[in-house]
Write a protein that holds these residues in place. Structure first.
Motif, PDB file in Angstrom:
ATOM      1  N   THR A  99      28.826  36.876  36.383  1.00  0.00           N
ATOM      2  CA  THR A  99      30.033  37.684  36.165  1.00  0.00           C
ATOM      3  C   THR A  99      30.900  37.711  37.417  1.00  0.00           C
ATOM      4  OG1 THR A  99      28.921  39.038  34.508  1.00  0.00           O
ATOM      5  CG2 THR A  99      30.891  39.979  35.538  1.00  0.00           C
ATOM      6  N   ASN A 100      30.295  37.828  38.581  1.00  0.00           N
ATOM      7  CA  ASN A 100      31.062  37.855  39.829  1.00  0.00           C
ATOM      8  C   ASN A 100      31.575  36.474  40.218  1.00  0.00           C
ATOM      9  OD1 ASN A 100      31.099  40.626  40.436  1.00  0.00           O
ATOM     10  ND2 ASN A 100      28.991  40.508  41.182  1.00  0.00           N
ATOM     11  N   PHE A 101      30.979  35.436  39.669  1.00  0.00           N
ATOM     12  CA  PHE A 101      31.489  34.091  39.907  1.00  0.00           C
ATOM     13  C   PHE A 101      32.662  33.786  38.981  1.00  0.00           C
ATOM     14  CE2 PHE A 101      31.487  29.496  38.989  1.00  0.00           C
ATOM     15  CZ  PHE A 101      31.784  29.027  40.254  1.00  0.00           C
ATOM     16  N   SER A 102      32.597  34.275  37.764  1.00  0.00           N
ATOM     17  CA  SER A 102      33.627  33.989  36.757  1.00  0.00           C
ATOM     18  C   SER A 102      34.124  35.297  36.131  1.00  0.00           C
ATOM     19  CB  SER A 102      33.045  33.047  35.694  1.00  0.00           C
ATOM     20  OG  SER A 102      34.060  32.427  34.962  1.00  0.00           O
ATOM     21  N   PRO A 103      34.772  36.148  36.936  1.00  0.00           N
ATOM     22  CA  PRO A 103      35.143  37.476  36.439  1.00  0.00           C
ATOM     23  C   PRO A 103      36.146  37.481  35.286  1.00  0.00           C
ATOM     24  CG  PRO A 103      36.074  37.088  38.629  1.00  0.00           C
ATOM     25  CD  PRO A 103      35.145  35.951  38.334  1.00  0.00           C
ATOM     26  N   VAL A 104      37.047  36.517  35.222  1.00  0.00           N
ATOM     27  CA  VAL A 104      38.028  36.487  34.130  1.00  0.00           C
ATOM     28  C   VAL A 104      37.332  36.112  32.824  1.00  0.00           C
ATOM     29  CG1 VAL A 104      40.126  35.387  33.248  1.00  0.00           C
ATOM     30  CG2 VAL A 104      39.954  35.967  35.685  1.00  0.00           C
ATOM     31  N   ASN A 107      35.041  38.771  31.521  1.00  0.00           N
ATOM     32  CA  ASN A 107      35.671  40.080  31.279  1.00  0.00           C
ATOM     33  C   ASN A 107      35.116  41.182  32.181  1.00  0.00           C
ATOM     34  OD1 ASN A 107      37.424  39.225  29.094  1.00  0.00           O
ATOM     35  ND2 ASN A 107      35.545  39.035  27.884  1.00  0.00           N
ATOM     36  N   ARG A 108      34.995  40.871  33.459  1.00  0.00           N
ATOM     37  CA  ARG A 108      34.460  41.849  34.410  1.00  0.00           C
ATOM     38  C   ARG A 108      35.319  43.108  34.449  1.00  0.00           C
ATOM     39  NH1 ARG A 108      33.966  40.443  40.732  1.00  0.00           N
ATOM     40  NH2 ARG A 108      36.207  40.803  40.577  1.00  0.00           N
ATOM     41  N   ASP A 109      36.626  42.981  34.207  1.00  0.00           N
ATOM     42  CA  ASP A 109      37.526  44.128  34.263  1.00  0.00           C
ATOM     43  C   ASP A 109      37.192  45.202  33.223  1.00  0.00           C
ATOM     44  OD1 ASP A 109      38.343  42.397  32.212  1.00  0.00           O
ATOM     45  OD2 ASP A 109      40.449  42.994  32.379  1.00  0.00           O
ATOM     46  N   LYS A 110      36.412  44.850  32.217  1.00  0.00           N
ATOM     47  CA  LYS A 110      36.020  45.807  31.173  1.00  0.00           C
ATOM     48  C   LYS A 110      34.625  46.379  31.404  1.00  0.00           C
ATOM     49  CE  LYS A 110      39.006  43.595  27.862  1.00  0.00           C
ATOM     50  NZ  LYS A 110      39.136  42.598  26.833  1.00  0.00           N
ATOM     51  N   MET A 111      33.996  46.007  32.515  1.00  0.00           N
ATOM     52  CA  MET A 111      32.631  46.453  32.796  1.00  0.00           C
ATOM     53  C   MET A 111      32.646  47.582  33.813  1.00  0.00           C
ATOM     54  SD  MET A 111      30.663  42.834  33.105  1.00  0.00           S
ATOM     55  CE  MET A 111      30.720  41.633  31.802  1.00  0.00           C
ATOM     56  N   LYS A 112      32.312  48.753  33.348  1.00  0.00           N
ATOM     57  CA  LYS A 112      32.234  49.907  34.244  1.00  0.00           C
ATOM     58  C   LYS A 112      31.040  49.735  35.168  1.00  0.00           C
ATOM     59  CE  LYS A 112      34.409  52.985  30.986  1.00  0.00           C
ATOM     60  NZ  LYS A 112      34.301  54.154  30.152  1.00  0.00           N
ATOM     61  N   GLY A 113      31.206  50.146  36.389  1.00  0.00           N
ATOM     62  CA  GLY A 113      30.112  50.071  37.347  1.00  0.00           C
ATOM     63  C   GLY A 113      30.071  48.775  38.146  1.00  0.00           C
TER      64      GLY A 113
END
Length: 180
Positions: A99-104, A107-113
């Motif tokens: 997720t931190n490698f491919s945040p777009v 959809n990392r922006d929708k992950m709380k925390g």
């Protein structure tokens, strides 16, 4: 048996002299990565995936590139190789690293925390991520070794060559075995 023993001893002598300072393939990989990061294919995209077939090779590459990536290139680096996960950014867990490698794409922006600032730019991985992962934030994939099965090469490239990619161009780089 005597000839075999001599041949094995000769191999031992040659192998014991090998260290990272004499690793031409590692040197070439560093040049590729540095050039890609300094001259992105797509504006601002520093992301690189390095695939290798073996966990030992992945660990070696991670250990040899770790301080160089952080200090010289000033990017975060991660490793995903079977049950081993390491990173310089975020939690060292398989899903967090991807997720931190491919945040777009993830959809990392929708992950709380999950931290929304920063990311991983260099990912070293084995084929444990070659199927079913959307990593199309990346535009540069290196096959550090060529798998005997050509389908694996296609699967590896398929991690970044996907619908919904934010990139105008992507590149695949293969390291081919040399005579020696």
């Amino acid at each position: 048996l005597k000839k075999d023993k001599e041949a094995l001893y000769d191999l031992y002598l040659r192998a014991k002299d090998i260290d990272p300072s004499r690793d031409a393939k590692l040197f070439d990989l560093k040049n590729l990565i540095e050039n890609k990061i300094k001259h992105p294919l797509n504006d601002g995209n520093k992301k690189v995936i390095v695939f290798t077939a073996f966990a030992d090779t992945a660990n070696y590459l991670y250990n040899e590139l770790l301080s160089w990536a952080k200090d010289t290139l000033q990017v975060n680096i991660a490793l995903v190789a079977g049950s081993v996960s390491k990173t310089t950014f975020g939690k060292a867990e398989y899903s967090n690293i991807l997720t931190n490698f491919s945040p777009v794409a993830k959809n990392r922006d929708k992950m709380k925390g999950m931290s929304q600032e920063g990311s991983i730019d260099i990912l070293i991985a084995t084929d444990c991520i070659s199927e079913g992962q959307n990593l199309q934030d990346c535009d540069y994939l290196v096959n550090y070794d060529i798998h005997w099965n050509p389908v694996r090469i296609i699967q590896r490239f398929g991690r970044i060559d996907r619908l919904g990619s934010i990139n105008n161009a992507i590149q695949l780089v293969n390291f081919w075995p040399t005579k020696d």
